[in-house]
Design a protein around this motif. Structure first.
Motif, PDB file in Angstrom:
ATOM      1  N   CYS A 195       1.893  -0.596   3.766  1.00  0.00           N
ATOM      2  CA  CYS A 195       0.501   0.089   3.302  1.00  0.00           C
ATOM      3  C   CYS A 195       0.191   0.882   4.393  1.00  0.00           C
ATOM      4  O   CYS A 195       0.861   0.659   5.661  1.00  0.00           O
ATOM      5  N   GLU A 196      -0.785   2.099   4.225  1.00  0.00           N
ATOM      6  CA  GLU A 196      -1.118   3.075   5.246  1.00  0.00           C
ATOM      7  C   GLU A 196      -2.490   3.016   5.300  1.00  0.00           C
ATOM      8  O   GLU A 196      -3.371   3.290   4.225  1.00  0.00           O
TER       9      GLU A 196
ATOM     10  N   LEU B 199      -5.447   4.970  -8.891  1.00  0.00           N
ATOM     11  CA  LEU B 199      -6.387   5.547  -7.958  1.00  0.00           C
ATOM     12  C   LEU B 199      -7.810   5.137  -7.957  1.00  0.00           C
ATOM     13  O   LEU B 199      -8.348   5.142  -9.127  1.00  0.00           O
TER      14      LEU B 199
ATOM     15  N   ARG C 144       2.389   3.159  -6.367  1.00  0.00           N
ATOM     16  CA  ARG C 144       1.594   3.190  -5.312  1.00  0.00           C
ATOM     17  C   ARG C 144       0.225   3.151  -5.768  1.00  0.00           C
ATOM     18  O   ARG C 144      -0.300   3.945  -6.731  1.00  0.00           O
ATOM     19  N   THR C 145      -0.782   2.408  -4.945  1.00  0.00           N
ATOM     20  CA  THR C 145      -2.213   2.518  -5.281  1.00  0.00           C
ATOM     21  C   THR C 145      -2.740   3.234  -4.259  1.00  0.00           C
ATOM     22  O   THR C 145      -2.567   3.056  -3.150  1.00  0.00           O
ATOM     23  N   GLU C 146      -3.968   4.145  -4.364  1.00  0.00           N
ATOM     24  CA  GLU C 146      -4.549   4.930  -3.356  1.00  0.00           C
ATOM     25  C   GLU C 146      -6.107   4.265  -3.732  1.00  0.00           C
ATOM     26  O   GLU C 146      -6.442   4.473  -4.741  1.00  0.00           O
TER      27      GLU C 146
ATOM     28  N   THR D  69      -3.314   3.351   1.469  1.00  0.00           N
ATOM     29  CA  THR D  69      -2.209   3.413   0.104  1.00  0.00           C
ATOM     30  C   THR D  69      -1.414   2.396   0.470  1.00  0.00           C
ATOM     31  O   THR D  69      -0.973   2.033   1.479  1.00  0.00           O
TER      32      THR D  69
ATOM     33  N   GLU E 171       1.946   0.400  -1.192  1.00  0.00           N
ATOM     34  CA  GLU E 171       3.180   0.658  -2.025  1.00  0.00           C
ATOM     35  C   GLU E 171       3.486  -0.840  -2.536  1.00  0.00           C
ATOM     36  O   GLU E 171       3.744  -1.836  -1.912  1.00  0.00           O
TER      37      GLU E 171
END
Ligand code: S3P
Length: 454
Positions: free
Chosen positions: A380-381, A323, A349-351, A388, A390
């Protein structure tokens, strides 16, 4: 870039680890400030290890255009013959900031207080960037600054900026500003304008942005004090002069960041970077990597005008997601594109959050990085203030053909992904890389990567 040359990176999968010790260019933020403070000091300052990144050259040429003599040995040592705080002369034509938002915003603090008129212009990308954030607080203390009205955002202005003249006998007044978003550029412009003001300067930030200006001004004897996110310049105790100085500019941690990430993308890599600036307000990427249990060692060796300097050693490790938000994000604001590349290969997952500022950097870095990641096959979103990602740590990424959008940090981040992709990656329009890391391709090659400029 102004040369109009079109260059691309062609990157191939790294066949072995990246190994070695390499230098990085001089810190871009410190270089701007070194030239500026040298130009405003009384007498000759010697600034060494200057690395001719395009943004810094813009700042240098602007002071030359205002009568500051700078002798350059062509090998990184500049003798800046300071004219004193009140010794700049009226430029004959527009001052070209090129791609450099820092040049334009930080210099606004100085030029808005001059007894002459000046105009600052920029390239196509800079000409779209918001300037009200710096113009409005400077105007509130009496500086004269006009910009071009933004076509859609009420109250916003964009370059060119017209500054001064401040009428004879008139001085800037005290200023107490609370910034909605932490910004070292705005903070620096306000503090530098404070050198010309009759009253004190207070700048309050929600989190502390990079504090190079504060450190350097303090090292030069300016009465400045900081507590948390608040900084004060005490006008009554300022002697009205800056002394000349000697400064060897530390290496750029934001350039080193690409190498820290590269070492994590390519298995078994071991990379050392010496003589790099380790200012904690810039070191968010190191702390982020450590939060993921990366193998990064920091050795602090000394100090340059209040800036800690040392070496970074990194060994490849497989990393999980993480994060990046809040104060860590602010301390890694320029490293988000590189961290997106890291996240593309992380296990999990990276936020990324609190990063809306990235939409008004050299490009919309959230939108552009999201499209780069997708081109390499990474999910990614995108959100208004972050994204975010993946991670896809297994197998290879899909080789891609992507555009830099004229943004140096996008170009380098995309090139790194090409080191772990299944074919030939092309990153288009990479002349912009010279704004901050002119020898990027050569540095990756020196470590064993295959990266050509065509
Ligand atoms: C800089 C400040 C930061 C950073 C930029 C350099 C500086 O911008 O992104 O690359 O040298 O002061 P903001 O002040 O807009 O956060």
């Amino acid at each position: 870039m102004s040369s109009g040359e079109r260059r691309d990176f062609v990157v191939r999968r790294a066949k072995g680890p990246l190994v070695g010790g390499v230098p990085v260019p001089s810190d871009k933020s410190i270089s701007h400030r070194a030239i500026l403070l040298g130009a405003l000091a009384d007498g000759a300052s010697e600034v060494s290890a200057f690395s001719y990144g395009g943004d810094n050259v813009s700042t240098l040429e602007i002071f030359r255009a205002m009568g500051v003599h700078v002798a350059d040995d062509g090998a990184g040592t500049l003798r800046v013959h300071g004219e004193g705080l009140r010794g700049l002369s009226e430029p004959a034509g527009p001052l070209d900031c090129g791609n450099s938002g820092t040049t334009m915003r930080v210099l606004a603090g100085v030029l808005g207080a001059q007894p002459f008129r000046s105009v600052m212009v920029g390239d196509a990308s800079l000409s779209r960037r918001p300037m009200a954030r710096v113009a409005a607080p400077l105007r509130r203390r009496g500086a004269v600054i006009e910009g071009r009205f933004h076509p859609t955002k009420a109250g916003e202005i964009t370059p060119p900026l017209e500054l001064g003249p401040l009428p004879a006998g008139q001085a800037l007044i005290e200023s107490d500003e609370t910034l909605a978003v932490a910004s070292a550029q705005v903070k620096s412009a306000l503090l530098l304008s404070g050198l010309y003001a009759d009253g004190n300067t207070w700048v309050r930030e929600p989190v502390v942005s990079r504090d190079h200006t504060e450190r350097m001004l303090k090292a030069l004897g300016v009465p400045l004090s900081s507590v948390g996110g608040a900084v004060e310049l005490d006008a009554a105790r300022f002697r009205g002069k800056l002394p000349a100085f000697l400064l060897k500019i530390p290496g750029d941690l934001s350039a080193a960041a690409f190498l820290l990430v590269a070492a994590h993308l390519v298995p078994e890599s071991r990379v050392s970077i010496r003589g790099v600036g380790l200012n904690p307000t810039r070191a968010g990427i190191v702390d982020y990597l450590r939060s993921l249990s990366a193998r990064v060692t920091v050795e602090e060796h000394g100090d340059a005008l209040g800036e800690p300097v040392g070496a970074l050693h990194v060994e490849h490790a497989e990393l999980g997601g993480g994060l990046l938000a809040g104060e860590l994000l602010t301390r890694a604001i320029d490293e988000v594109p590189a961290i997106c590349a890291l996240a593309a290969r992380s296990r999990g997952r990276t936020e990324i959050a609190d990063a809306a500022e990235l939409r008004v950097k050299e490009s919309d870095r959230l939108a552009v990085m999201a499209s780069v990641l997708r081109a390499f096959g990474v999910d990614c979103e995108e959100r208004p203030d972050g994204m975010t990602i993946e991670g896809r740590p297994d197998g290879l990424l899909r080789a891609a053909d992507v555009e830099s959008h004229g943004d140096h940090r996008i170009a380098m981040s995309a090139a790194l992904l090409g080191l772990v992709a299944d074919g030939e990656t092309r990153v288009r329009d990479v002349a912009c890389v010279a704004t901050s890391f002119p020898r990027f391709a050569g540095t990756i090659r020196a470590l064993g990567g295959e990266l050509d400029v065509v």
